[in-house]
Design an enzyme around this catalytic site. Structure first.
Site, PDB file in Angstrom:
ATOM      1  N   CYS A  86       7.676 -60.954  -4.960  1.00 17.64           N
ATOM      2  CA  CYS A  86       7.433 -60.554  -6.346  1.00 17.64           C
ATOM      3  C   CYS A  86       8.649 -60.880  -7.219  1.00 17.64           C
ATOM      4  O   CYS A  86       9.773 -60.533  -6.862  1.00 17.64           O
ATOM      5  CB  CYS A  86       7.151 -59.054  -6.400  1.00 17.64           C
ATOM      6  SG  CYS A  86       6.935 -58.434  -8.081  1.00 17.64           S
TER       7      CYS A  86
ATOM      8  N   ASP B 282       2.276   1.632  -3.414  1.00 21.29           N
ATOM      9  CA  ASP B 282       1.265   2.123  -4.354  1.00 21.29           C
ATOM     10  C   ASP B 282       1.062   3.627  -4.212  1.00 21.29           C
ATOM     11  O   ASP B 282       0.885   4.342  -5.200  1.00 21.29           O
ATOM     12  CB  ASP B 282      -0.077   1.406  -4.125  1.00 21.29           C
ATOM     13  CG  ASP B 282      -0.028  -0.024  -4.629  1.00 21.29           C
ATOM     14  OD1 ASP B 282       0.910  -0.346  -5.403  1.00 21.29           O
ATOM     15  OD2 ASP B 282      -0.906  -0.822  -4.249  1.00 21.29           O
TER      16      ASP B 282
ATOM     17  N   GLU C 289      28.486 -15.751 -31.001  1.00 17.18           N
ATOM     18  CA  GLU C 289      27.674 -15.348 -29.840  1.00 17.18           C
ATOM     19  C   GLU C 289      26.803 -16.511 -29.400  1.00 17.18           C
ATOM     20  O   GLU C 289      26.451 -17.365 -30.215  1.00 17.18           O
ATOM     21  CB  GLU C 289      26.710 -14.217 -30.232  1.00 17.18           C
ATOM     22  CG  GLU C 289      27.378 -12.893 -30.438  1.00 17.18           C
ATOM     23  CD  GLU C 289      26.422 -11.905 -31.096  1.00 17.18           C
ATOM     24  OE1 GLU C 289      25.254 -12.263 -31.381  1.00 17.18           O
ATOM     25  OE2 GLU C 289      26.859 -10.770 -31.326  1.00 17.18           O
TER      26      GLU C 289
ATOM     27  N   CYS D  21       3.176 -59.532 -10.574  1.00 18.13           N
ATOM     28  CA  CYS D  21       2.784 -60.688  -9.758  1.00 18.13           C
ATOM     29  C   CYS D  21       1.334 -60.606  -9.293  1.00 18.13           C
ATOM     30  O   CYS D  21       0.877 -61.479  -8.558  1.00 18.13           O
ATOM     31  CB  CYS D  21       3.696 -60.805  -8.535  1.00 18.13           C
ATOM     32  SG  CYS D  21       3.422 -59.505  -7.325  1.00 18.13           S
TER      33      CYS D  21
ATOM     34  N   ARG E 239       8.759 -10.105 -33.532  1.00 16.36           N
ATOM     35  CA  ARG E 239       9.135 -10.526 -34.868  1.00 16.36           C
ATOM     36  C   ARG E 239       7.919 -10.741 -35.766  1.00 16.36           C
ATOM     37  O   ARG E 239       7.946 -10.414 -36.943  1.00 16.36           O
ATOM     38  CB  ARG E 239       9.957 -11.809 -34.804  1.00 16.36           C
ATOM     39  CG  ARG E 239      10.157 -12.394 -36.179  1.00 16.36           C
ATOM     40  CD  ARG E 239      11.450 -13.153 -36.277  1.00 16.36           C
ATOM     41  NE  ARG E 239      11.205 -14.563 -36.441  1.00 16.36           N
ATOM     42  CZ  ARG E 239      12.150 -15.475 -36.454  1.00 16.36           C
ATOM     43  NH1 ARG E 239      13.407 -15.128 -36.240  1.00 16.36           N
ATOM     44  NH2 ARG E 239      11.864 -16.723 -36.630  1.00 16.36           N
TER      45      ARG E 239
ATOM     46  N   ALA F 156       0.831  -1.205   0.000  1.00 15.42           N
ATOM     47  CA  ALA F 156       0.000   0.000   0.000  1.00 15.42           C
ATOM     48  C   ALA F 156       0.867   1.257   0.000  1.00 15.42           C
ATOM     49  O   ALA F 156       0.602   2.220  -0.730  1.00 15.42           O
ATOM     50  CB  ALA F 156      -0.921   0.007   1.214  1.00 15.42           C
TER      51      ALA F 156
ATOM     52  N   LYS G 246      23.434 -18.313 -28.670  1.00 16.39           N
ATOM     53  CA  LYS G 246      22.081 -18.173 -29.197  1.00 16.39           C
ATOM     54  C   LYS G 246      21.129 -18.336 -28.022  1.00 16.39           C
ATOM     55  O   LYS G 246      20.941 -19.433 -27.494  1.00 16.39           O
ATOM     56  CB  LYS G 246      21.804 -19.229 -30.270  1.00 16.39           C
ATOM     57  CG  LYS G 246      20.480 -19.019 -30.980  1.00 16.39           C
ATOM     58  CD  LYS G 246      20.404 -19.901 -32.209  1.00 16.39           C
ATOM     59  CE  LYS G 246      19.142 -19.609 -33.004  1.00 16.39           C
ATOM     60  NZ  LYS G 246      17.930 -19.965 -32.253  1.00 16.39           N
TER      61      LYS G 246
ATOM     62  N   SER H 207      15.057 -15.195 -40.206  1.00 16.69           N
ATOM     63  CA  SER H 207      15.410 -16.330 -39.371  1.00 16.69           C
ATOM     64  C   SER H 207      16.913 -16.555 -39.525  1.00 16.69           C
ATOM     65  O   SER H 207      17.608 -15.692 -40.066  1.00 16.69           O
ATOM     66  CB  SER H 207      14.603 -17.539 -39.854  1.00 16.69           C
ATOM     67  OG  SER H 207      14.832 -18.634 -39.032  1.00 16.69           O
ATOM     68  N   LEU H 208      17.442 -17.673 -39.071  1.00 16.57           N
ATOM     69  CA  LEU H 208      18.868 -17.975 -39.246  1.00 16.57           C
ATOM     70  C   LEU H 208      18.995 -19.363 -39.845  1.00 16.57           C
ATOM     71  O   LEU H 208      18.224 -20.265 -39.509  1.00 16.57           O
ATOM     72  CB  LEU H 208      19.600 -17.967 -37.902  1.00 16.57           C
ATOM     73  CG  LEU H 208      19.972 -16.635 -37.268  1.00 16.57           C
ATOM     74  CD1 LEU H 208      20.517 -16.867 -35.868  1.00 16.57           C
ATOM     75  CD2 LEU H 208      21.000 -15.900 -38.119  1.00 16.57           C
TER      76      LEU H 208
HETATM   77  P1  AMP Z   1      15.544 -19.704 -35.280  1.00 18.82           P
HETATM   78  O1  AMP Z   1      14.317 -19.101 -34.658  1.00 18.82           O
HETATM   79  O2  AMP Z   1      15.908 -21.028 -34.699  1.00 18.82           O
HETATM   80  O3  AMP Z   1      15.509 -19.684 -36.779  1.00 18.82           O
HETATM   81  O4  AMP Z   1      16.767 -18.775 -34.875  1.00 18.82           O
HETATM   82  C1  AMP Z   1      16.802 -17.410 -35.198  1.00 18.82           C
HETATM   83  C2  AMP Z   1      16.524 -16.609 -33.989  1.00 18.82           C
HETATM   84  O5  AMP Z   1      17.523 -16.801 -33.012  1.00 18.82           O
HETATM   85  C3  AMP Z   1      16.572 -15.152 -34.228  1.00 18.82           C
HETATM   86  O6  AMP Z   1      15.390 -14.693 -34.790  1.00 18.82           O
HETATM   87  C4  AMP Z   1      16.761 -14.600 -32.851  1.00 18.82           C
HETATM   88  O7  AMP Z   1      15.505 -14.417 -32.235  1.00 18.82           O
HETATM   89  C5  AMP Z   1      17.431 -15.724 -32.096  1.00 18.82           C
HETATM   90  N1  AMP Z   1      18.742 -15.398 -31.540  1.00 18.82           N
HETATM   91  C6  AMP Z   1      19.124 -15.710 -30.291  1.00 18.82           C
HETATM   92  N2  AMP Z   1      20.384 -15.315 -30.047  1.00 18.82           N
HETATM   93  C7  AMP Z   1      20.825 -14.718 -31.176  1.00 18.82           C
HETATM   94  C8  AMP Z   1      22.064 -14.114 -31.543  1.00 18.82           C
HETATM   95  N3  AMP Z   1      23.101 -14.069 -30.692  1.00 18.82           N
HETATM   96  N4  AMP Z   1      22.153 -13.622 -32.768  1.00 18.82           N
HETATM   97  C9  AMP Z   1      21.120 -13.703 -33.629  1.00 18.82           C
HETATM   98  N5  AMP Z   1      19.939 -14.246 -33.344  1.00 18.82           N
HETATM   99  C10 AMP Z   1      19.784 -14.768 -32.128  1.00 18.82           C
HETATM  100 ZN    ZN Z   2       4.801 -57.686  -7.707  1.00 19.05          ZN
END
Ligand code: AMP
Ligand code: ZN
Length: 667
Positions: free
Chosen positions: A427, A36, A112, A406, A135, A33, A114, A81-82
């Site tokens: 058993c 808040d 890096e 059993c 995304r 409270a 992931k 995507s990757l």
């Molecule tokens: P995927 O969804 O498996 O196709 O992987 C691509 C996604 O990996 C990207 O859209 C990012 O959201 C995520 N991601 C996580 N870490 C990284 C990073 N270090 N560099 C680029 N993408 C990354």
């Molecule tokens: Zn048993």
């Protein structure tokens, strides 16, 4: 005016402090409270004096009132995507492929982690966070700016050196710890669990009420900057700069040629498991931003980056059935029979469900789609239902009432234990374990009677009880032929085993009693029984009440022993027929014990000892303990609320003692 500014600044500082104490440290200093009230005062002042409002105000972090739905926003540049690689060879192929497009370029990469979360694009104008977009389908996402503002690792304002226009893309995620806390809260509220931190983060980012998002404590790590003017810095430098502007930095990164990246990947395979959040791979990015631009992207993925994926440890599949396995200790374990699926490089068809409670907690039914996980342990487990599955109308799985091996009775043994067990000591599922115990170190110590042999003996169907191995000695030649035929049993080891059995026939009686696997009779009790009864025949003939005169033998042990004898009345005779003659212990001078000859009754509540403990102590001191007062009773050990026994003892002139008297014997 300056007073007002001061007041707003002071309020902002306090709100920040208390939010940190509450959400991060979990150590609030003031009541909800009071908090808040502070926050409301700040909000009101900000609303009344928008010109004075700090764009970095903590009120922006606590979330705004819920929205009906998210607005859609088009990405300036599509969020791609990757491409994925699952092996070193695939990485080398990828390198060869881009090098055909830019043969003169130097292959240098940033590597890096992931992060396993959701991607989010943050748009800064004049160094202020103005929009955050998910995304979505890559072209168009949802505007979740209010939610993003609640994330502590998202700076709301950037320092003066930052460019006017900047887009930062990165991963929104939840730490494993927060995910577990969240699931505990959901258990309490009866809400379905989140299968993994990723699902929890995704559900959270899409909440319409950003105040709820604030309470969930999401995290953010950047992995790309889009400068929108010029090529900008290389990936490693760009990420480091973001760090100086208040963004988080990846806990590990690498830089160099493919060999350096491979070494980084090898190190992270283990190291990543100790991070507080989930990662599912390593992303390789060409370091040079000019080269990145030249290579560009397909309509799906950039050509200048690739994700090396660690073998998946969590996948989804369908439950085809639930079976119950009887373990060696009689424990019944539910097992999910699954539609075959690849996890972390192997095909999985079954996963453990641990016990009936776990089954109920998961709400699992045959036909459900589930997440399964293969962790450090070899046996995969079912983690959770795929969201939405819980509402399907499928029959509740049946908990077995009898043992599938059993048909014996099934129940819980120890208090509070969640597992159910087959209560039938005979058993067949338990036979291999009993056989191993029989020949084990603490029992008959029969060389060569390990797990492998025990299992083969059971599988051969030649024995139904552990001691029947001694039957082999009746026909040594046939036994030799049989044993040599077993796997990994040369004739020499078969011979050795028979000799070990021969020698075991005259081992100490205490070891024999222990070896039989009588419920509740451990090594110590076996020793005491061997002292009281000179042979198995004598023990078999003992009456239940007399048995209780033996130290450490209470009514439960005596009953278990009598029940065992009733099932195997012929045991001593059969053993004798095979030449088994256990050696009785040398007699102990019982008369020398301090309470020998005394007949003691215990009554009432003793200050510190339980009834059982007191009786054990008395027996160890040589006393006989009985249940009711008779003229033969020589001592009454009484505690509080001693009732009729005390009156009776006093009437008979029997001396009454207390716990202190008993304890004095302990020295
Ligand atoms: P995927 O969804 O498996 O196709 O992987 C691509 C996604 O990996 C990207 O859209 C990012 O959201 C995520 N991601 C996580 N870490 C990284 C990073 N270090 N560099 C680029 N993408 C990354
Ligand atoms: Zn048993």
């Amino acid at each position: 005016m300056t007073d007002l500014r001061h007041r707003m600044k002071a309020l902002a500082d306090q709100v920040r402090l208390h939010r940190h104490r509450y959400y991060v440290l979990d150590q609030p200093l003031i009541s909800d409270a009071e908090y808040d009230a502070l926050e409301r005062e700040l909000r009101d002042l900000e609303a009344a004096h928008p010109g004075l409002a700090d764009p970095n105000s903590p009120t922006l972090r606590v979330g705004a009132p819920p929205v009906e739905a998210f607005e859609k926003r088009r990405h300036a540049l599509p969020m791609l995507s990757l491409d994925n690689a699952y092996s070193e060879a695939e990485l080398r192929d990828w390198e060869a492929k881009w090098r055909r497009l830019a043969p003169e370029a130097e292959p240098r990469y940033a590597a890096e982690l992931k992060v396993d979360g959701l991607s989010l694009s943050l748009i800064y104008r004049d160094r202020r966070l103005v929009e955050a977009i998910t995304r979505g389908d890559g072209e168009t996402g949802e505007l979740v700016t209010e939610n993003a503002r609640t994330i502590a690792d998202v700076p709301l304002v950037l320092p003066a050196e930052a460019p006017d226009r900047l887009e930062v893309r990165g991963e929104v995620f939840l730490s494993r710890k927060r995910w577990e806390e969240l699931n505990r809260q959901r258990d309490v509220k009866g809400e379905p669990r989140f299968a993994n931190p990723r699902n929890a983060a995704s559900g959270t980012l899409k909440l319409l009420d950003s105040r709820e998002v604030a309470a969930r404590a999401l995290s953010f790590l950047p992995w790309q900057t889009l400068w929108h003017e010029g090529p900008g810095e290389d990936q490693v430098r760009a990420m480091a700069r973001l760090g100086t502007w208040g963004f988080g930095v990846m806990p590990a990164h690498g830089e160099g040629d493919l060999e350096a990246v491979l070494a980084f990947i090898a190190r992270q395979a283990e190291a990543r498991l100790r991070l507080p959040f989930d990662t599912d791979g390593v992303v390789l990015k060409l370091l040079d931003p000019g080269l990145q631009q030249r290579l560009g992207a397909t309509d799906r993925v950039p050509r200048w980056a690739i994700a090396f994926k660690f073998p998946a440890t969590q996948v989804t599949t369908t439950v085809l059935g639930i079976t119950w396995q009887v373990g060696r200790s009689g424990k019944l374990t539910p097992v999910a029979e699954l539609e075959a699926v690849e996890v972390a490089g192997s095909t999985v068809r079954r996963a453990t469900l641990h016990n009936a409670d776990e089954l109920a907690r998961l709400g699992l039914r045959v036909g459900h789609r589930v997440f399964i996980e293969k962790g450090g342990e070899v046996i995969p487990k079912v983690v959770a239902l795929v969201p939405g599955e819980e509402t399907r109308d499928l029959p509740t799985p049946v908990i077995p009432e009898v043992c599938p091996e059993c048909s014996g009775e099934v129940g819980k043994t120890e208090d509070g234990e969640v597992a159910i067990r087959c209560l039938n000591p005979e058993c067949p599922a338990k036979l291999a374990a009993r056989l191993q115990h029989f020949g084990g170190r603490a029992a008959l110590d029969i060389e060569g009677m390990g797990e492998a042999l025990a299992e083969q003996l059971v599988a051969s169907g030649r024995i139904e009880q552990p001691w029947e191995v001694f039957g082999l000695l009746q026909e040594p030649l046939r036994a030799l032929a049989f044993l040599s035929g077993l796997e990994r049993m040369a004739e020499k080891s078969a011979q050795n085993l028979l000799e070990a059995l021969e020698a075991a026939r005259t081992k100490p009686l205490s070891r024999w009693i222990h070896a039989l696997g009588i419920p509740m009779v451990g090594a110590r009790t076996a020793e005491l029984l061997a002292e009281a009864y000179p042979s198995l025949e004598a023990l078999w003939a003992a009456d239940e009440n007399r048995l209780q005169a033996v130290e450490e033998v209470g009514p439960k042990v005596a009953a278990a022993l009598r029940a065992f004898v009733a099932v195997h009345p012929e045991l001593p005779g059969r053993l004798a027929g095979w030449g088994v003659h256990p050696e009785p212990p040398a007699p102990r001078d019982l008369a020398a014990l301090p309470l020998s000859g005394e007949v003691v009754v215990v009554t009432g509540t003793l200050p510190s000892l339980s009834r059982e403990e007191a009786e054990t102590l008395l027996k160890r001191l040589g006393a006989k303990v009985t249940g009711s007062i008779s003229p033969r009773t020589s001592i009454l050990l009484a505690g509080e609320k001693a009732g009729s026994k005390l009156a009776k003892a006093e009437a008979l002139g029997i001396p009454v003692r207390d716990e202190a008297w008993l304890r004095a014997f302990e020295g």
